[in-house]
Write a protein that holds these residues in place. Structure first.
Motif, short mmCIF file in Angstrom:
data_model
loop_
_atom_site.label_atom_id
_atom_site.label_comp_id
_atom_site.label_asym_id
_atom_site.label_seq_id
_atom_site.Cartn_x
_atom_site.Cartn_y
_atom_site.Cartn_z
N LEU A 19 -43.95 -20.01 17.42
CA LEU A 19 -42.96 -20.83 16.72
C LEU A 19 -41.65 -20.06 16.55
N ARG A 20 -41.74 -18.81 16.16
CA ARG A 20 -40.55 -17.98 15.94
C ARG A 20 -39.80 -17.72 17.24
N SER A 21 -40.53 -17.32 18.30
CA SER A 21 -39.86 -17.00 19.56
C SER A 21 -39.25 -18.25 20.20
N THR A 22 -39.91 -19.40 20.07
CA THR A 22 -39.35 -20.64 20.60
C THR A 22 -38.08 -21.01 19.83
N LEU A 26 -34.28 -21.12 21.45
CA LEU A 26 -33.40 -22.30 21.36
C LEU A 26 -32.14 -22.01 20.56
N LYS A 27 -32.01 -20.76 20.11
CA LYS A 27 -30.86 -20.31 19.31
C LYS A 27 -30.71 -21.13 18.02
N LEU A 28 -31.85 -21.40 17.40
CA LEU A 28 -31.87 -22.11 16.13
C LEU A 28 -32.20 -21.14 15.01
N SER A 29 -31.48 -21.25 13.93
CA SER A 29 -31.76 -20.42 12.76
C SER A 29 -32.93 -21.02 11.98
N GLN A 30 -33.47 -20.21 11.08
CA GLN A 30 -34.50 -20.73 10.20
C GLN A 30 -33.95 -21.88 9.35
N THR A 31 -32.69 -21.79 8.98
CA THR A 31 -32.06 -22.85 8.19
C THR A 31 -31.99 -24.15 8.98
N ALA A 32 -31.66 -24.06 10.27
CA ALA A 32 -31.58 -25.27 11.11
C ALA A 32 -32.95 -25.95 11.22
N ILE A 33 -33.99 -25.16 11.44
CA ILE A 33 -35.34 -25.74 11.50
C ILE A 33 -35.75 -26.28 10.14
N ALA A 34 -35.41 -25.55 9.08
CA ALA A 34 -35.73 -26.00 7.73
C ALA A 34 -35.12 -27.37 7.47
N ASN A 35 -33.88 -27.57 7.88
CA ASN A 35 -33.22 -28.86 7.69
C ASN A 35 -33.94 -29.97 8.45
#
Length: 88
Positions: A19-22, A26-35
């Motif tokens: 999950l973290r490496s994917t 994708l150049k997504l921050s934890q904040t972007a996924i959190a949203n």
């Protein structure tokens, strides 16, 4: 990011790493996924480090947010012999 080849996971740690490496690929921050998941950034961080606490519905949502498929299938004989010590 190039397509991710199918992964065989036998531990929660492997899931967290995937999950973290994917996400990073994708150049997504934890904040972007959190949203996308309606979670806090702190919760995403925790779940990446402790994926065994993910609910099934959270895992499906997370996979969807990252463009991953979750597939189940019968284990082939060679894989079954190699993973006898897996966490079951």
């Amino acid at each position: 990011m190039s397509p991710l080849p199918p992964q065989i996971l036998i531990s929660g740690d492997q899931l967290g790493h995937l999950l973290r490496s994917t996400r990073k690929g994708l150049k997504l921050s934890q904040t972007a996924i959190a949203n996308r998941l309606n979670l806090s950034q702190n919760r995403v961080s925790y779940l990446e480090l402790h994926p065994d606490t993910l609910s099934f519905s959270q895992l499906l949502a997370w996979c969807s947010a990252l463009g991953l498929d979750l597939r189940l299938g019968a284990r082939d004989t060679a894989t079954a012999l190699d993973s006898d010590a897996a966490e079951w």
